[in-house]
Scaffold this active site. Sequence first.
Site, PDB file in Angstrom:
ATOM      1  N   SER A 113     127.029 -17.707  80.784  1.00 32.40           N
ATOM      2  CA  SER A 113     128.026 -17.124  81.664  1.00 32.40           C
ATOM      3  C   SER A 113     127.592 -15.788  82.269  1.00 32.40           C
ATOM      4  CB  SER A 113     129.341 -16.989  80.891  1.00 32.40           C
ATOM      5  OG  SER A 113     130.384 -16.697  81.766  1.00 32.40           O
ATOM      6  N   HIS A 114     128.373 -14.738  81.962  1.00 36.18           N
ATOM      7  CA  HIS A 114     128.142 -13.430  82.578  1.00 36.18           C
ATOM      8  C   HIS A 114     127.075 -12.628  81.848  1.00 36.18           C
ATOM      9  CE1 HIS A 114     130.939 -13.354  79.343  1.00 36.18           C
ATOM     10  NE2 HIS A 114     130.626 -12.096  79.137  1.00 36.18           N
ATOM     11  N   LYS A 126     127.089 -25.656  75.873  1.00 37.07           N
ATOM     12  CA  LYS A 126     128.351 -26.145  75.330  1.00 37.07           C
ATOM     13  C   LYS A 126     128.612 -27.582  75.763  1.00 37.07           C
ATOM     14  CE  LYS A 126     131.484 -24.427  78.897  1.00 37.07           C
ATOM     15  NZ  LYS A 126     132.729 -23.733  79.161  1.00 37.07           N
ATOM     16  N   ASP A 277     130.693 -14.989  88.528  1.00 35.04           N
ATOM     17  CA  ASP A 277     129.766 -14.705  87.426  1.00 35.04           C
ATOM     18  C   ASP A 277     128.621 -15.706  87.356  1.00 35.04           C
ATOM     19  OD1 ASP A 277     131.178 -16.893  86.469  1.00 35.04           O
ATOM     20  OD2 ASP A 277     131.072 -16.208  84.390  1.00 35.04           O
ATOM     21  N   ASP A 279     127.911 -18.450  85.783  1.00 36.98           N
ATOM     22  CA  ASP A 279     128.136 -19.893  85.869  1.00 36.98           C
ATOM     23  C   ASP A 279     129.297 -20.251  86.793  1.00 36.98           C
ATOM     24  OD1 ASP A 279     129.921 -18.723  84.045  1.00 36.98           O
ATOM     25  OD2 ASP A 279     130.180 -20.587  82.932  1.00 36.98           O
ATOM     26  N   ASP A 281     132.548 -19.483  86.878  1.00 37.93           N
ATOM     27  CA  ASP A 281     133.939 -19.725  86.477  1.00 37.93           C
ATOM     28  C   ASP A 281     134.804 -18.465  86.540  1.00 37.93           C
ATOM     29  OD1 ASP A 281     132.733 -18.580  84.283  1.00 37.93           O
ATOM     30  OD2 ASP A 281     133.358 -20.106  82.840  1.00 37.93           O
ATOM     31  N   ARG A 282     134.177 -17.295  86.657  1.00 37.14           N
ATOM     32  CA  ARG A 282     134.976 -16.057  86.753  1.00 37.14           C
ATOM     33  C   ARG A 282     135.057 -15.585  88.196  1.00 37.14           C
ATOM     34  NH1 ARG A 282     133.924 -12.128  81.645  1.00 37.14           N
ATOM     35  NH2 ARG A 282     133.784 -13.762  80.073  1.00 37.14           N
ATOM     36  N   THR A 344     142.389 -16.626  73.101  1.00 34.74           N
ATOM     37  CA  THR A 344     141.321 -16.418  74.082  1.00 34.74           C
ATOM     38  C   THR A 344     140.387 -17.625  74.160  1.00 34.74           C
ATOM     39  OG1 THR A 344     141.396 -14.048  73.748  1.00 34.74           O
ATOM     40  CG2 THR A 344     139.332 -14.953  74.601  1.00 34.74           C
ATOM     41  N   GLU A 363     143.052 -15.690  82.379  1.00 39.77           N
ATOM     42  CA  GLU A 363     142.663 -14.760  81.331  1.00 39.77           C
ATOM     43  C   GLU A 363     142.343 -13.412  81.948  1.00 39.77           C
ATOM     44  OE1 GLU A 363     140.565 -16.466  77.724  1.00 39.77           O
ATOM     45  OE2 GLU A 363     139.449 -17.377  79.356  1.00 39.77           O
ATOM     46  N   LYS A 376     138.029 -22.534  84.045  1.00 40.08           N
ATOM     47  CA  LYS A 376     138.403 -21.535  85.034  1.00 40.08           C
ATOM     48  C   LYS A 376     137.453 -21.690  86.218  1.00 40.08           C
ATOM     49  CE  LYS A 376     136.069 -17.871  82.354  1.00 40.08           C
ATOM     50  NZ  LYS A 376     135.816 -18.400  81.013  1.00 40.08           N
ATOM     51  N   ARG A 496     136.763  -5.606  71.351  1.00 40.90           N
ATOM     52  CA  ARG A 496     137.528  -5.508  72.596  1.00 40.90           C
ATOM     53  C   ARG A 496     138.906  -4.923  72.267  1.00 40.90           C
ATOM     54  NH1 ARG A 496     134.082  -8.124  75.792  1.00 40.90           N
ATOM     55  NH2 ARG A 496     133.402 -10.250  75.376  1.00 40.90           N
TER      56      ARG A 496
HETATM   57  C1  VG1 Z   1     135.034 -13.835  76.710  1.00 41.81           C
HETATM   58  C2  VG1 Z   1     136.381 -13.581  77.344  1.00 41.81           C
HETATM   59  C3  VG1 Z   1     137.208 -14.844  77.352  1.00 41.81           C
HETATM   60  C4  VG1 Z   1     136.426 -15.964  78.051  1.00 41.81           C
HETATM   61  C5  VG1 Z   1     135.068 -16.128  77.399  1.00 41.81           C
HETATM   62  C6  VG1 Z   1     134.203 -17.133  78.124  1.00 41.81           C
HETATM   63  O1  VG1 Z   1     135.204 -14.208  75.366  1.00 41.81           O
HETATM   64  O2  VG1 Z   1     137.055 -12.550  76.664  1.00 41.81           O
HETATM   65  O3  VG1 Z   1     138.431 -14.584  77.993  1.00 41.81           O
HETATM   66  O4  VG1 Z   1     137.124 -17.176  77.972  1.00 41.81           O
HETATM   67  O5  VG1 Z   1     134.376 -14.880  77.400  1.00 41.81           O
HETATM   68  O6  VG1 Z   1     134.067 -16.792  79.475  1.00 41.81           O
HETATM   69  P1  VG1 Z   1     135.016 -13.175  74.144  1.00 41.81           P
HETATM   70  O7  VG1 Z   1     135.178 -13.991  72.907  1.00 41.81           O
HETATM   71  O8  VG1 Z   1     133.652 -12.574  74.296  1.00 41.81           O
HETATM   72  O9  VG1 Z   1     136.064 -12.145  74.323  1.00 41.81           O
HETATM   73  V1  VG1 Z   1     132.673 -17.238  80.318  1.00 41.81           V
HETATM   74  O10 VG1 Z   1     132.839 -16.809  81.882  1.00 41.81           O
HETATM   75  O11 VG1 Z   1     131.621 -16.633  79.304  1.00 41.81           O
HETATM   76  O12 VG1 Z   1     132.515 -18.939  80.119  1.00 41.81           O
HETATM   77 CO    CO Z   2     131.494 -17.699  83.039  1.00 42.11          CO
END
Ligand code: VG1
Ligand code: CO
Length: 543
Positions: A113-114, A126, A277, A279, A281-282, A344, A363, A376, A496
């Site tokens: 992801s990010h 995943k 981001d 991938d 989704d954000r 979450t 979220e 998302k 967090r």
């Molecule tokens: C984080 C965010 C959560 C989100 C997850 C995956 O998780 O807080 O809201 O669903 O990333 O997003 P955590 O456990 O680090 O707080 V993504 O864009 O990584 O698929």
């Molecule tokens: Co993502």
Amino acid sequence: MTPTVIQTQPIDGQKPGTSGLRKKTRVFMGEHYLENYVQAIFDGIGGVEGKTLVVGGDGRYFNDRAIQVILRMAAANLAQRCIVGAGGILSTPAASHLIRKRGTDGGLILSASHNPGGPEEDFGLKYNGPNGGPANEGVTDKIYARTTELTEYKVVEAAEIDLGTLGESDLSGMAVEIVDPVNDYAELMESLFDFAAIGELFANGFRMRFDAMHAVTGPYATEILENRLDAPSGTVSNGTPLPDFGGGHPDPNPIWANELMDEMYGSDAPDFGAASDGDGDRNMIVGKGAYVSPSDSLAVLADLAHLAPAYAEGLSGIARSMPTSAAADRVAKAKGIEAFETPTGWKFFGNLLDAGRVTICGEESAGTGSNHVREKDGLWAVLLWLNILAKTGKSVPDLLADHWARYGRNYYSRHDYEAVDSDAANGLMQNLRDNLATLPGQSAGGLTVESADEFAYDDPVDGSHSAAQGIRIFFEGGGRAVFRLSGTGTQGATLRVYLELLETQTDQLQKDPQDALAPIISAADALAEIKSRTGRDAPDVIT
Ligand code: VG1
Ligand code: CO
């Protein structure tokens, strides 16, 4: 061809977190590591014999080589077909859509992801189920259990598949179908939104900047915004996906998307700015001089979604993750529809969406989406905003001001303390947990604690129970602080701290969030002993 059976040892620590398994890329590249996890996924979902899977990722370093391994293992485990995005690329929402559209048995999505990408950075994998959504806790538990007992995996020896050429080929009896990663997704977006109205907006000189952050949405945004909606070419910046995302964090928030923020707060700002981001989704939404917090974005989108064709009939319900602000709840209340508060992670929205209980979810971490897929969806949120801007003729700051005037404003911020010593972070959480009963009545930062608990969730659809999903402290007067440890980090622990305060006085709606939240921030530190326990003076990232 007979598969080769490779002897291996169970690997410790392959426990999926908030969104699949994330580790340093070098860990994934270690001997048998990726292979063990892939075999554990296959076993954990009851085998893949005769099944069809979607496979794709965000294009980060090791994406292409990992896909070759996954394909050879899927063939060895007798899968019937793998549908792969060309070049190994699929944004997370596009993968979710493809799983659903083609009626497959699920898919493997490669992404962290990010998190940054590269040999010294992060990688992730995943499994998403047949509904297109991230595997629920029951399934991830089975996958994890397999990782702890696995002693062999299966793979075929075969030549590399050419991921760059569309069409079908054979891999030891399994069909590999390489598909255009963008087209199906772009068609889905066209079916949801009023492309004519958005196109007219651009034709009339509306200016937008979409920062793809060198991540996966570049090709999607270029096709949809510049080709299908005729936004001026150059609207999309950093649009070529790179294996290391150009060395940056592909995380769409004011810190990491500072290039976009500077432009949107500068003298020649376009009308609308957005980013996505790693991938896809954000999303980040920013108007001229007006950053939209993700919690507010969810509330505004839920309030005005009926302006887009796909949601013209209204919403069945709205779901938000627990740390997300309560702004969306008041929209649900005003509309007389159900509101849900989930732990979450997007996997908790799946059942509600499948059951038709909710239409829109979100979220605080910059994720918003709807029942069109089971992830998302960054570009979806951007297009819904554009649709609303086109239909109302208003600007982003005007829409925000309207919203706050009507519903009040939930001042909101998240403070992240990254790579904290794990024992210190766990100690901080345990200390809060131990003191839950004594917190009510205590004063800190000039505020008094009204109640405190540890959030747990009973899924209203399948009845499953998820415990220990974050500590909540509610203050008299309506403020809230939430504490949880990240499940996506790859180094130490990330603490967090989520801070929120509802303001309804009309002359108090335009403050800086950090100023408005100052009492909550200081109360949170005092009650959780953040500074002394983490040894940090200030958060690493404030969003
Ligand atoms: C984080 C965010 C959560 C989100 C997850 C995956 O998780 O807080 O809201 O669903 O990333 O997003 P955590 O456990 O680090 O707080 V993504 O864009 O990584 O698929
Ligand atoms: Co993502």
